[in-house]
Design an enzyme around this catalytic site. Structure first.
Site, PDB file in Angstrom:
ATOM      1  N   LYS A 180       0.823  -1.749  -0.006  1.00 38.73           N
ATOM      2  CA  LYS A 180       0.100   0.073  -0.135  1.00 38.73           C
ATOM      3  C   LYS A 180       0.912   1.313  -0.118  1.00 38.73           C
ATOM      4  O   LYS A 180       1.673   1.632   1.096  1.00 38.73           O
ATOM      5  CB  LYS A 180      -0.967  -0.102   1.331  1.00 38.73           C
ATOM      6  CG  LYS A 180      -2.242   0.977   1.353  1.00 38.73           C
ATOM      7  CD  LYS A 180      -2.835   0.645   0.405  1.00 38.73           C
ATOM      8  CE  LYS A 180      -3.706   1.699  -0.360  1.00 38.73           C
ATOM      9  NZ  LYS A 180      -4.873   1.192  -1.499  1.00 38.73           N
ATOM     10  N   SER A 374      -7.767   0.379  -5.527  1.00 36.11           N
ATOM     11  CA  SER A 374      -8.273   0.905  -4.682  1.00 36.11           C
ATOM     12  C   SER A 374      -9.639   1.155  -4.044  1.00 36.11           C
ATOM     13  O   SER A 374     -10.680  -0.076  -4.893  1.00 36.11           O
ATOM     14  CB  SER A 374      -7.129   2.070  -3.450  1.00 36.11           C
ATOM     15  OG  SER A 374      -7.629   1.879  -1.661  1.00 36.11           O
TER      16      SER A 374
END
Length: 583
Positions: A180, A374
């Protein structure tokens, strides 16, 4: 004061009258359609993925990129349209758009019509998309004296840790998990090893896709094309001799060649202005819901009167999905997603809307644009079917959150803080000081719950286990090609392919052309004009002065970065893709 008021009313009256004359003139002028038409498309023009919903762009009925694709599709069966003339982009169109346009041009040529393209060369920073988007043409012309420049794929990521250290700001941003990479812009000074690995493999996938499709279009070997393009700028004559291009000439010479090929009395017609033949009134309906930009909570936000792109506000998009689901005439929904992500709360609201319309038996097909990462993947995960381009950037299944401890920066300026807090250990967690160990543990636990919910939603939607999703998640981005291999999407294809899949799932016969109805409702020119009169003169002047600055890619990235930082500092977790600038 009386004079100023009189002048203001006179100005409003004159401007309103001017626009009304334009509207009436457009309504009363109905020129006959020529018997022979060549559609023209200038790829140097800027188009949002979906049609603007406000500002002058909406008043002018400016189409979105997906509208251009549907117009090209409709032109396949329009006997008056003989071909398409394309002005190649000088800077680039984006890999995903190049891929979608290429497929549309192939279908158009397969219908027996021609495509002629012209390029004046490309900039060395634009990536392969400018050339890629016109490689499918029957003929590609280049302006004499120009170079063909087709660079590879480059990602550019800004890192702010050094700045924060200088001003004594402490980023306490926690990613779930190591891939991430968005928080790396705050926490690092360069790529971490997982960040570099993910970006490198993504760039290699996009470059390989571009080379394969360009080589196929030009009838050349992939290795030959790769060697030629990686050699740097290629003079026009050499590019023609290597069969990367076909002819040398100026734009007007290429456009005249297109008109000659179309036959006597052929005329150019801008694809933007082209109105395809009307469909039968009883044609079955497929709803198109569009979401573009960062996923945010609440209603749509107002934009500049000069440019108001489609938004991705959770109230607006979820209601659009529900409205489409409640329309009995709509057989299926195509949800076009073009987003780097945003608020997981907002994404969850949109995901829930899809669940509700599916419960009524209405199929939902997701069409991924250039980005569906995402939060953009979160809203897609529950669809009945997901279609992505090979070069779509998707995945990035993960979240991050925390805050920026700014007390040190204020202390440098002589500003100090003292706090009285009532309501428990967590009451002042999002103050100016760093988290206590207990607060940090609480924040991380909350983020872990958000990550687990995200993964469970993906697992349910994709028919996978939690562990299987976690293996390909952990915040990692994938190309559409890799996402297919990982089970995150169902098919590689374009927006038009998603329409075909929606027809199938909605029980519409394959040879029937559906009527596309758009949600949220696209405003008419008059509706858009009405909204413009609420804009003050100060806003108009400021927007005019700032429009050029605001249009710069790096400025837009900085503004988006600041908005994410603001949301994080307010305690809102983020399902946002990696911070990068791709060519």
């Amino acid at each position: 004061m009386a004079g100023a008021l009189a002048a203001m009313f006179i100005f409003i009256f004159v401007v309103f009258g001017f626009f009304m004359l334009l509207i009436m003139g457009a309504a009363n002028s109905k020129p006959d359609r020529p018997d022979s038409v060549v559609l023209s498309l200038d790829l140097n023009s800027e188009f949002s993925d979906q049609a603007p919903t406000g500002g002058f762009a909406a008043f002018a009925q400016t189409p979105g990129f997906i509208d251009l694709l549907t117009k090209i599709k409709a032109a396949e069966t329009d006997d008056t349209v003989k071909g398409i003339f394309i002005r190649g982009a000088f800077v680039g169109t984006g890999s995903s758009r190049a891929e979608e346009l290429r497929e549309a041009l192939h279908d158009f040529r397969d219908s027996g019509k021609f495509v002629i393209a012209h390029t004046q060369g490309t900039m060395g920073i634009s990536g392969p998309s400018a050339y890629w988007s016109i490689a499918a043409a029957d003929e590609i012309w280049i302006q004499p004296g120009s170079d063909l420049v087709v660079p590879g794929v480059t990602f550019e990521t800004e890192f702010l840790k050094g700045l924060f250290e200088k001003i004594d700001v402490t980023p306490e941003i926690y990613p779930f998990y190591e891939y991430k990479n968005a928080p790396n812009s705050y926490n690092e000074t360069s790529y971490t090893e997982p960040h570099r690995r993910a970006m490198t493999e993504l760039a290699e996938s996009l470059w390989s896709t571009a080379l394969e499709e360009i080589a196929s279009d030009r009838g050349l070997d992939k290795a030959t094309v790769e060697a030629a393009l990686e050699s740097g700028p290629i003079p026009a004559e050499d590019a023609i001799s290597q069969k990367l291009l076909d002819k040398s000439g100026y734009p007007e010479e290429a456009s005249n060649a297109a008109l000659e090929r179309a036959g006597n009395d052929a005329q150019m017609l801008d694809l933007v202005s082209y109105m395809p033949p009307s469909l039968p009134v009883r044609a079955p309906m497929v709803a198109v819901v569009g979401g573009e930009g960062a996923v945010v909570t609440g209603g749509a936000t107002g934009g500049s009167p000069f440019s108001s792109p489609a938004g991705f506000a959770s109230d607006q998009i979820s209601q659009a999905i529900l409205d489409a689901g409640n329309n009995d005439k709509v057989k299926a929904i195509v949800f076009r997603v073009d987003s780097p992500g945003g608020s997981p709360v907002a994404a969850d609201q949109i995901w829930n809307a899809i669940e509700r319309v599916q419960a009524k038996g209405k199929p939902v097909v997701v069409s991924m644009g250039s980005l569906a990462a995402s939060g953009g993947y979160y809203v897609s995960a529950g669809a009945d079917y997901i279609v992505a381009n090979r070069s779509t950037i998707t995945g990035s299944i993960g979240i991050f959150g925390g805050k920026f401890a700014i007390a040190g920066a204020f202390n440098k300026l002589g500003i100090t803080f003292d706090t009285i807090s009532v309501g428990g250990e967590f009451a002042d967690a999002y103050g100016v000081d760093t988290f206590t160990p207990e607060q940090e543990a609480t924040v991380k636990a909350s983020l872990k719950r958000g990550y687990d919910r995200f993964l469970n939603i993906v697992a349910e939607g994709r028919g996978m286990t939690y562990d299987e999703v976690h293996e390909v998640a952990r915040g990692r981005v994938w190309s559409g090609q890799d996402a297919l291999d990982k089970g995150l999407v169902d098919e590689l294809g374009t927006f038009l392919d998603a329409i075909e899949k929606a027809k199938e799932l909605g029980g519409i016969e394959a040879d029937v052309t559906p009527r596309l109805v758009y949600y949220p409702n696209r405003p008419t020119g008059l509706e858009a004009l009405e909204s413009l009169f609420g804009v003050s003169s100060e806003t108009v002047e400021a927007a005019a002065m700032l429009s050029r600055i605001a249009g710069d890619d790096r400025m837009q990235a900085l503004v988006e970065e600041l908005s994410v930082m603001d949301a994080v500092n307010a305690g809102e977790a983020q399902a946002m893709g990696p911070r990068l600038r791709a060519n």
